[in-house]
Enzyme design. Sequence first.
Site, PDB file in Angstrom:
ATOM      1  N   ARG A  55       0.836  -1.206   0.000  1.00  0.00           N
ATOM      2  CA  ARG A  55       0.000   0.000   0.000  1.00  0.00           C
ATOM      3  C   ARG A  55       0.871   1.256   0.000  1.00  0.00           C
ATOM      4  NH1 ARG A  55      -4.624  -0.377   4.327  1.00  0.00           N
ATOM      5  NH2 ARG A  55      -5.240   1.532   3.226  1.00  0.00           N
ATOM      6  N   HIS A 108      -7.095   7.749  11.505  1.00  0.00           N
ATOM      7  CA  HIS A 108      -6.654   6.348  11.400  1.00  0.00           C
ATOM      8  C   HIS A 108      -5.150   6.238  11.143  1.00  0.00           C
ATOM      9  CE1 HIS A 108     -10.998   4.779  10.410  1.00  0.00           C
ATOM     10  NE2 HIS A 108     -10.834   5.111  11.672  1.00  0.00           N
ATOM     11  N   CYS A 116       7.404   2.975  16.808  1.00  0.00           N
ATOM     12  CA  CYS A 116       8.175   1.935  17.497  1.00  0.00           C
ATOM     13  C   CYS A 116       7.369   1.448  18.695  1.00  0.00           C
ATOM     14  CB  CYS A 116       9.526   2.500  17.944  1.00  0.00           C
ATOM     15  SG  CYS A 116      10.503   1.292  18.860  1.00  0.00           S
ATOM     16  N   CYS A 138      15.480   4.414  19.151  1.00  0.00           N
ATOM     17  CA  CYS A 138      16.033   3.572  20.228  1.00  0.00           C
ATOM     18  C   CYS A 138      16.955   2.481  19.693  1.00  0.00           C
ATOM     19  CB  CYS A 138      14.920   2.963  21.072  1.00  0.00           C
ATOM     20  SG  CYS A 138      13.973   1.680  20.233  1.00  0.00           S
ATOM     21  N   THR A 176     -17.190   8.183   1.993  1.00  0.00           N
ATOM     22  CA  THR A 176     -17.090   7.199   3.083  1.00  0.00           C
ATOM     23  C   THR A 176     -18.400   6.425   3.187  1.00  0.00           C
ATOM     24  OG1 THR A 176     -16.655   6.860   5.438  1.00  0.00           O
ATOM     25  CG2 THR A 176     -17.619   8.988   4.837  1.00  0.00           C
ATOM     26  N   ASN A 201     -20.891  11.543  -2.251  1.00  0.00           N
ATOM     27  CA  ASN A 201     -20.439  10.150  -2.375  1.00  0.00           C
ATOM     28  C   ASN A 201     -20.852   9.624  -3.747  1.00  0.00           C
ATOM     29  OD1 ASN A 201     -19.037   8.258  -0.653  1.00  0.00           O
ATOM     30  ND2 ASN A 201     -20.846   6.958  -0.689  1.00  0.00           N
ATOM     31  N   GLU A 203     -22.471   6.931  -4.236  1.00  0.00           N
ATOM     32  CA  GLU A 203     -23.831   6.422  -4.083  1.00  0.00           C
ATOM     33  C   GLU A 203     -24.245   6.621  -2.625  1.00  0.00           C
ATOM     34  OE1 GLU A 203     -22.201   1.880  -3.440  1.00  0.00           O
ATOM     35  OE2 GLU A 203     -22.773   2.579  -5.436  1.00  0.00           O
TER      36      GLU A 203
END
Length: 232
Positions: A55, A108, A116, A138, A176, A201, A203
């Site tokens: 992605r 999100h 990390c 680190c 969405t 949208n 639909e």
Amino acid sequence: MNVFVLTGAGVSAESGLGTFRDKDGLWARFDPMKLATPEAFARDPRTVHAFYNMRRRNLLAATPNEAHQALARLEHALAERGGSLFLCTQNIDDLHEQAGSRHVVHMHGELLKTRCIACDAVTGWREDLTVDTACPHCRRAGRLRPHVVWFGEMPLFMDEIYGALGRADLFVAIGTSGSVYPAAGFVAEARANGIRTCELNLEPSDNAALFDDARYGPAGVVVPAWTAIVMA
Ligand code: OAD
């Protein structure tokens, strides 16, 4: 006027990034329970990394479309008039930023960042991740994960988001399906706050009945048409 915009995968569809729940969407081809949960990452980090590496590469080849550009123009236009655009996205891509949006809230998380699990440092990341990659902070190996929110995890910036919903004069959901909470509940929250709600949208979404207004069609067409009206 203070406008709250919530975007989802549909706003990036015309940039070539797949949606999740459409016929050929990502979750029709891949099992989210094996790829997008903390348990899946603990069980099989190689497979989860491979999915997000794919992605990330797709994102690095993508460019913003007319919808992203129109929202960036709207942010500038509202600010010039003393208003604001609060742009909250469920998308982990950076196409809003690439189009010129200055303040984007990624509830999100972000695909071009890594976190990390040992030291919690969040770092910009454009390369593939492996189970051996060392944290630049680190130095421990094998502790980096994509800085994204998985199923079962708490979305980010929720206080900031509900604060902005409380100040908004208009709520607009773009691209969405309205099937993943808490984002799917924002329209009900907006209605409870007494502001108008609008859906843009391809639909009608699962929440279509909750919107006062709607425009249906590809985001690259309906979003610039809507922003032109708001700016006029
Ligand atoms: P979905 O795949 O659930 O919904 C995408 C919506 O975009 C659908 O309603 C489509 O009809 C619409 N759409 C498709 N192409 C479009 C286009 N060209 N123009 C306008 N609309 C279009 O995606 P989201 O609602 O974003 O979370 O999904 C929400 C969350 O579920 C994601 O953030 C992701 C996913 O699981 C996690 O991974 C945690």
